[in-house]
Design a protein around this motif. Sequence first.
Motif, PDB file in Angstrom:
ATOM      1  N   ASP A 133       4.736 -24.858 -59.754  1.00 16.10           N
ATOM      2  CA  ASP A 133       5.976 -25.332 -60.378  1.00 16.10           C
ATOM      3  C   ASP A 133       7.125 -25.466 -59.372  1.00 16.10           C
ATOM      4  OD1 ASP A 133       6.962 -22.751 -59.940  1.00 16.10           O
ATOM      5  OD2 ASP A 133       6.871 -22.158 -62.043  1.00 16.10           O
ATOM      6  N   GLY A 134       6.896 -25.014 -58.129  1.00 20.07           N
ATOM      7  CA  GLY A 134       7.895 -25.184 -57.078  1.00 20.07           C
ATOM      8  C   GLY A 134       9.132 -24.325 -57.223  1.00 20.07           C
ATOM      9  N   LYS A 135       9.104 -23.385 -58.146  1.00 15.49           N
ATOM     10  CA  LYS A 135      10.294 -22.575 -58.391  1.00 15.49           C
ATOM     11  C   LYS A 135      10.692 -21.753 -57.161  1.00 15.49           C
ATOM     12  CE  LYS A 135      12.005 -20.098 -62.439  1.00 15.49           C
ATOM     13  NZ  LYS A 135      11.605 -19.344 -63.652  1.00 15.49           N
ATOM     14  N   TYR A 136       9.715 -21.333 -56.397  1.00 17.11           N
ATOM     15  CA  TYR A 136      10.004 -20.518 -55.206  1.00 17.11           C
ATOM     16  C   TYR A 136      10.889 -21.268 -54.218  1.00 17.11           C
ATOM     17  CZ  TYR A 136       6.831 -23.181 -52.209  1.00 17.11           C
ATOM     18  OH  TYR A 136       6.248 -24.168 -51.477  1.00 17.11           O
ATOM     19  N   ARG A 137      10.819 -22.598 -54.244  1.00 21.15           N
ATOM     20  CA  ARG A 137      11.614 -23.398 -53.306  1.00 21.15           C
ATOM     21  C   ARG A 137      13.116 -23.225 -53.536  1.00 21.15           C
ATOM     22  NH1 ARG A 137       8.226 -27.266 -50.839  1.00 21.15           N
ATOM     23  NH2 ARG A 137       6.314 -27.759 -51.975  1.00 21.15           N
ATOM     24  N   ASP A 138      13.489 -22.874 -54.770  1.00 25.57           N
ATOM     25  CA  ASP A 138      14.904 -22.757 -55.140  1.00 25.57           C
ATOM     26  C   ASP A 138      15.408 -21.326 -55.085  1.00 25.57           C
ATOM     27  OD1 ASP A 138      15.517 -25.483 -55.651  1.00 25.57           O
ATOM     28  OD2 ASP A 138      14.384 -25.367 -57.531  1.00 25.57           O
ATOM     29  N   VAL A 139      14.792 -20.516 -54.243  1.00 20.09           N
ATOM     30  CA  VAL A 139      15.214 -19.115 -54.132  1.00 20.09           C
ATOM     31  C   VAL A 139      16.639 -19.007 -53.603  1.00 20.09           C
ATOM     32  CG1 VAL A 139      14.289 -18.763 -51.810  1.00 20.09           C
ATOM     33  CG2 VAL A 139      14.438 -16.823 -53.404  1.00 20.09           C
ATOM     34  N   LEU A 140      17.078 -20.037 -52.886  1.00 18.38           N
ATOM     35  CA  LEU A 140      18.487 -20.115 -52.490  1.00 18.38           C
ATOM     36  C   LEU A 140      18.944 -21.560 -52.656  1.00 18.38           C
ATOM     37  CD1 LEU A 140      18.620 -21.498 -49.397  1.00 18.38           C
ATOM     38  CD2 LEU A 140      17.805 -19.244 -48.771  1.00 18.38           C
ATOM     39  N   LEU A 141      20.254 -21.762 -52.677  1.00 19.31           N
ATOM     40  CA  LEU A 141      20.823 -23.085 -52.888  1.00 19.31           C
ATOM     41  C   LEU A 141      20.568 -23.942 -51.650  1.00 19.31           C
ATOM     42  CD1 LEU A 141      22.484 -24.819 -54.848  1.00 19.31           C
ATOM     43  CD2 LEU A 141      24.540 -24.032 -53.659  1.00 19.31           C
ATOM     44  N   ALA A 142      19.809 -25.016 -51.807  1.00 22.58           N
ATOM     45  CA  ALA A 142      19.432 -25.865 -50.684  1.00 22.58           C
ATOM     46  C   ALA A 142      20.458 -26.978 -50.478  1.00 22.58           C
ATOM     47  CB  ALA A 142      18.052 -26.475 -50.929  1.00 22.58           C
ATOM     48  N   GLU A 143      20.696 -27.320 -49.212  1.00 24.93           N
ATOM     49  CA  GLU A 143      21.590 -28.427 -48.891  1.00 24.93           C
ATOM     50  C   GLU A 143      21.010 -29.761 -49.340  1.00 24.93           C
ATOM     51  OE1 GLU A 143      22.742 -28.534 -44.804  1.00 24.93           O
ATOM     52  OE2 GLU A 143      23.477 -26.458 -44.789  1.00 24.93           O
ATOM     53  N   GLU A 144      19.695 -29.848 -49.342  1.00 22.73           N
ATOM     54  CA  GLU A 144      19.013 -31.073 -49.754  1.00 22.73           C
ATOM     55  C   GLU A 144      17.633 -30.697 -50.258  1.00 22.73           C
ATOM     56  OE1 GLU A 144      17.677 -35.427 -47.832  1.00 22.73           O
ATOM     57  OE2 GLU A 144      18.608 -33.879 -46.585  1.00 22.73           O
ATOM     58  N   LYS A 145      17.172 -31.404 -51.302  1.00 25.66           N
ATOM     59  CA  LYS A 145      15.836 -31.178 -51.848  1.00 25.66           C
ATOM     60  C   LYS A 145      15.024 -32.460 -51.713  1.00 25.66           C
ATOM     61  CE  LYS A 145      17.406 -27.921 -55.415  1.00 25.66           C
ATOM     62  NZ  LYS A 145      17.344 -27.602 -56.858  1.00 25.66           N
ATOM     63  N   TYR A 146      13.759 -32.363 -52.086  1.00 27.08           N
ATOM     64  CA  TYR A 146      12.911 -33.544 -52.086  1.00 27.08           C
ATOM     65  C   TYR A 146      13.438 -34.556 -53.101  1.00 27.08           C
ATOM     66  CZ  TYR A 146       9.315 -30.967 -49.446  1.00 27.08           C
ATOM     67  OH  TYR A 146       8.633 -30.261 -48.494  1.00 27.08           O
ATOM     68  N   SER A 147      13.330 -35.836 -52.759  1.00 24.28           N
ATOM     69  CA  SER A 147      13.696 -36.906 -53.683  1.00 24.28           C
ATOM     70  C   SER A 147      12.703 -36.948 -54.844  1.00 24.28           C
ATOM     71  CB  SER A 147      13.683 -38.251 -52.951  1.00 24.28           C
ATOM     72  OG  SER A 147      12.358 -38.552 -52.511  1.00 24.28           O
ATOM     73  N   GLU A 148      13.019 -37.735 -55.862  1.00 21.80           N
ATOM     74  CA  GLU A 148      12.110 -37.866 -57.002  1.00 21.80           C
ATOM     75  C   GLU A 148      10.760 -38.409 -56.550  1.00 21.80           C
ATOM     76  OE1 GLU A 148      13.602 -39.978 -60.356  1.00 21.80           O
ATOM     77  OE2 GLU A 148      15.443 -38.808 -60.491  1.00 21.80           O
ATOM     78  N   ASP A 149      10.778 -39.421 -55.696  1.00 22.66           N
ATOM     79  CA  ASP A 149       9.513 -39.985 -55.213  1.00 22.66           C
ATOM     80  C   ASP A 149       8.714 -38.958 -54.423  1.00 22.66           C
ATOM     81  OD1 ASP A 149      10.093 -42.388 -56.354  1.00 22.66           O
ATOM     82  OD2 ASP A 149      10.480 -43.471 -54.470  1.00 22.66           O
TER      83      ASP A 149
END
Length: 246
Positions: A202-218
């Motif tokens: 589910d990728g939730k671990y990626r949001d453990v801190l506020l990221a400056e940029e995330k993966y695009s929808e594509d």
Amino acid sequence: MGADHVEIQEKLRGELQPYGFQVFPFQVGWYNEVLDPVFHLSYPADTLAFVVLSIPSMFEKAFKPFMRGQKLQSLRDPIDQCVAHHMAMARRLFPLHQIDVIYDYELHPNRRPKALMQTAAHVSGAAYYYQRKDVPQDPWGERKMYGVCIHPQFGGWFAIRAVVVFSEVQSPGLEQIHPMDCLPSQEDRICLLENFNFNWRDGKYRDVLLAEEKYSEDQTLYFATPPAERMKLLEFWGFLPPSPPC
């Protein structure tokens, strides 16, 4: 860090950063000293190496242009081919150097990774490798828990693509920069490792801190698509000709 090493670093970054890659230097000895001998890289301790990361912008800056302009080699992952293309371009800047590139997917015949990418990212200062040992009183008993790297700018929204070794370049004066510990709280570390080990899809671990940029929808859709179905997605986006009817 001697001028020659600075020049190498600047050339690598100048070539790769515009395409959404980051480059961090380290000495092979820093990597070897934190690992069991079976995982060591067989170079002198002060040999100059770099870890190469892809950040969220890589998909738009490197992958999509690569797909528009290149013919894929069959049976190889398109992202891996894109990374290899850019590494080949970077290697051309150093015709007088012996350069060994170890990709994240490369294995020895016994299936042991040729390089432990997360360890390389940690010792280079690129990203903090959170492991079970970082939670002194953990709640997991006998359960095996895998570690994960977190980037100070992008959280979990990045990937470690390669280790580049300049096998004939020694860098005894290179100063080690330690990675930023973004999660000093034990609770946050537990949350990260549990999300990564139990619910990584589910990728939730990626949001453990506020990221400056995330993966695009594509990009999110592409990586969420099973590998066997990604060619169909690339066809739908117009990067590949339609498959012939059965």
